[in-house]
Write an enzyme that holds these catalytic residues in place. Structure first.
Site, mmCIF file in Angstrom:
data_model
loop_
_atom_site.group_PDB
_atom_site.id
_atom_site.type_symbol
_atom_site.label_atom_id
_atom_site.label_comp_id
_atom_site.label_asym_id
_atom_site.label_seq_id
_atom_site.Cartn_x
_atom_site.Cartn_y
_atom_site.Cartn_z
ATOM 1 N N ASP A 10 0.805 -0.951 0.078
ATOM 2 C CA ASP A 10 0.019 0.295 0.247
ATOM 3 C C ASP A 10 1.517 1.050 0.050
ATOM 4 O O ASP A 10 1.804 1.175 0.413
ATOM 5 C CB ASP A 10 -0.887 -0.079 1.253
ATOM 6 C CG ASP A 10 -1.713 1.132 1.528
ATOM 7 O OD1 ASP A 10 -2.232 1.851 1.001
ATOM 8 O OD2 ASP A 10 -1.458 1.968 2.659
ATOM 9 N N ASP A 12 -0.033 5.034 0.950
ATOM 10 C CA ASP A 12 -0.146 6.180 1.416
ATOM 11 C C ASP A 12 -0.675 5.457 3.433
ATOM 12 O O ASP A 12 -1.401 4.754 3.245
ATOM 13 C CB ASP A 12 -1.523 7.043 1.725
ATOM 14 C CG ASP A 12 -1.808 7.851 0.919
ATOM 15 O OD1 ASP A 12 -0.418 8.645 0.452
ATOM 16 O OD2 ASP A 12 -2.333 7.815 -0.694
HETATM 17 C C1 XBP Z 1 -5.402 6.522 0.738
HETATM 18 C C2 XBP Z 1 -6.238 7.134 0.204
HETATM 19 C C3 XBP Z 1 -5.996 7.405 -0.830
HETATM 20 C C4 XBP Z 1 -5.188 9.321 -0.567
HETATM 21 C C5 XBP Z 1 -5.899 10.648 -0.820
HETATM 22 O O1 XBP Z 1 -5.093 5.118 -0.191
HETATM 23 O O2 XBP Z 1 -7.572 6.598 0.260
HETATM 24 O O3 XBP Z 1 -7.847 8.558 -1.250
HETATM 25 O O4 XBP Z 1 -6.315 9.696 1.027
HETATM 26 O O5 XBP Z 1 -5.119 10.435 -2.158
HETATM 27 P P1 XBP Z 1 -3.144 4.341 0.104
HETATM 28 P P2 XBP Z 1 -5.945 10.969 -3.906
HETATM 29 O O6 XBP Z 1 -3.557 4.129 1.484
HETATM 30 O O7 XBP Z 1 -4.534 3.033 -0.903
HETATM 31 O O8 XBP Z 1 -2.579 4.343 -0.463
HETATM 32 O O9 XBP Z 1 -6.484 12.659 -3.145
HETATM 33 O O10 XBP Z 1 -4.932 10.763 -4.484
HETATM 34 O O11 XBP Z 1 -7.111 9.949 -3.780
HETATM 35 MG MG MG Z 2 -2.545 2.984 3.575
#
Ligand code: XBP
Ligand code: MG
Length: 258
Positions: A10, A12
């Site tokens: 993953d 973020d």
């Molecule tokens: C986390 C998310 C993302 C970010 C915002 O993604 O939900 O939406 O918060 O990014 P993950 P965007 O944990 O799956 O990596 O604005 O580009 O959607």
């Molecule tokens: Mg995440």
């Protein structure tokens, strides 16, 4: 012989702590730029994180505003998807310039584990709900300009219709790698991500953070505060670490699949 053939990360919250001081600030900058009287506090953003995907999060917030609320933009209903897309494009621009300041480092153990995996010839992939531009910019600024090339598959954002907790993004990665889930380990930070990976039949390690610490991780094989490094041991929050180690290793990753 090793059964582990690929690690699926993953982005973020897992590769780096991007949400509170990255995405959240960029959303607020985009709102201010658009003349909106919206501000997502640290606490409110924690609640909004239950909605995966930036565009989906904006839509959810808009839907939660009372109809008579002055903060509600006066836009015809049929124009709202395009309006949200434009707002999200602006947010992406702000997020990328924020990343350029170098303010978001990788989480402990991430760089070390990626280097070890590459040295061992393990395959690497990304499964994220974040927009592709954002995911790639984060990799470049946190891990190095050529780091996106380390990943054989980068599955991001709208590449699948249903975002996490749906398993689609993990199913997409497994298909692209042409590997069964039993040959891969997923590394996540949130309950939604864990649910997505588990539904795709992947064994998952969770490294939680301030936003996700209190979520339900019973489906995880192992829960840590972070992956750890030799000079920065992890804390085990759930599961067994075999062979014993103060930081996450590929031996441990292989053991988790058995
Ligand atoms: C986390 C998310 C993302 C970010 C915002 O993604 O939900 O939406 O918060 O990014 P993950 P965007 O944990 O799956 O990596 O604005 O580009 O959607
Ligand atoms: Mg995440």
């Amino acid at each position: 012989m090793s059964t582990l053939q690929a690690l699926i990360f993953d982005v973020d919250g897992t590769i780096a702590e991007t949400e509170r001081d990255g995405h959240r600030l960029a959303f607020n900058q985009a709102f201010a730029e658009a003349g909106l009287d919206w501000h997502w506090s640290v606490e409110r953003y924690g609640q909004l994180l239950e909605v995966a995907g930036g565009k989906e999060r904006i839509q959810f917030y808009l839907d939660s505003l009372p109809p008579d609320r002055a903060a509600r933009p006066s836009i015809p209903v049929e124009q709202i998807p395009a309006w949200i897309a434009d707002l999200h494009t602006a947010k992406t621009r702000h997020y990328r310039s924020l990343l350029q300041t170098g303010c978001i480092p990788p989480r402990p153990g991430i760089f070390r584990l990626l280097q070890a995996a590459r040295a061992q010839g393990l395959r690497l992939a990304i499964a994220t709900t974040s927009a592709p531009d954002n995911a790639i910019a984060l990799l470049q600024t946190a891990l190095g300009p050529d780091s996106p090339d380390w990943f054989e598959v980068i599955a991001a954002g709208d590449i699948v219709a249903a975002k996490k907790p749906a398993p689609d993004v993990y199913a997409y990665v497994l298909k692209a790698l042409d590997l069964p889930p039993q040959a891969c380990l997923a590394i996540e930070d949130s309950q939604q991500g864990l649910e997505a990976a588990t539904q795709a039949q992947l064994v998952t390690v969770v490294t939680c953070n301030d936003y996700t610490r209190h979520q339900d991780f019973r489906l995880a094989r192992l829960v840590l505060d972070h992956l750890g490094d030799p000079d920065r041991p992890f804390q085990i929050l759930q599961g067994q670490v075999e062979p014993p180690s103060p930081y996450f290793t590929l031996d441990l990753a292989e053991h988790l699949l058995r």
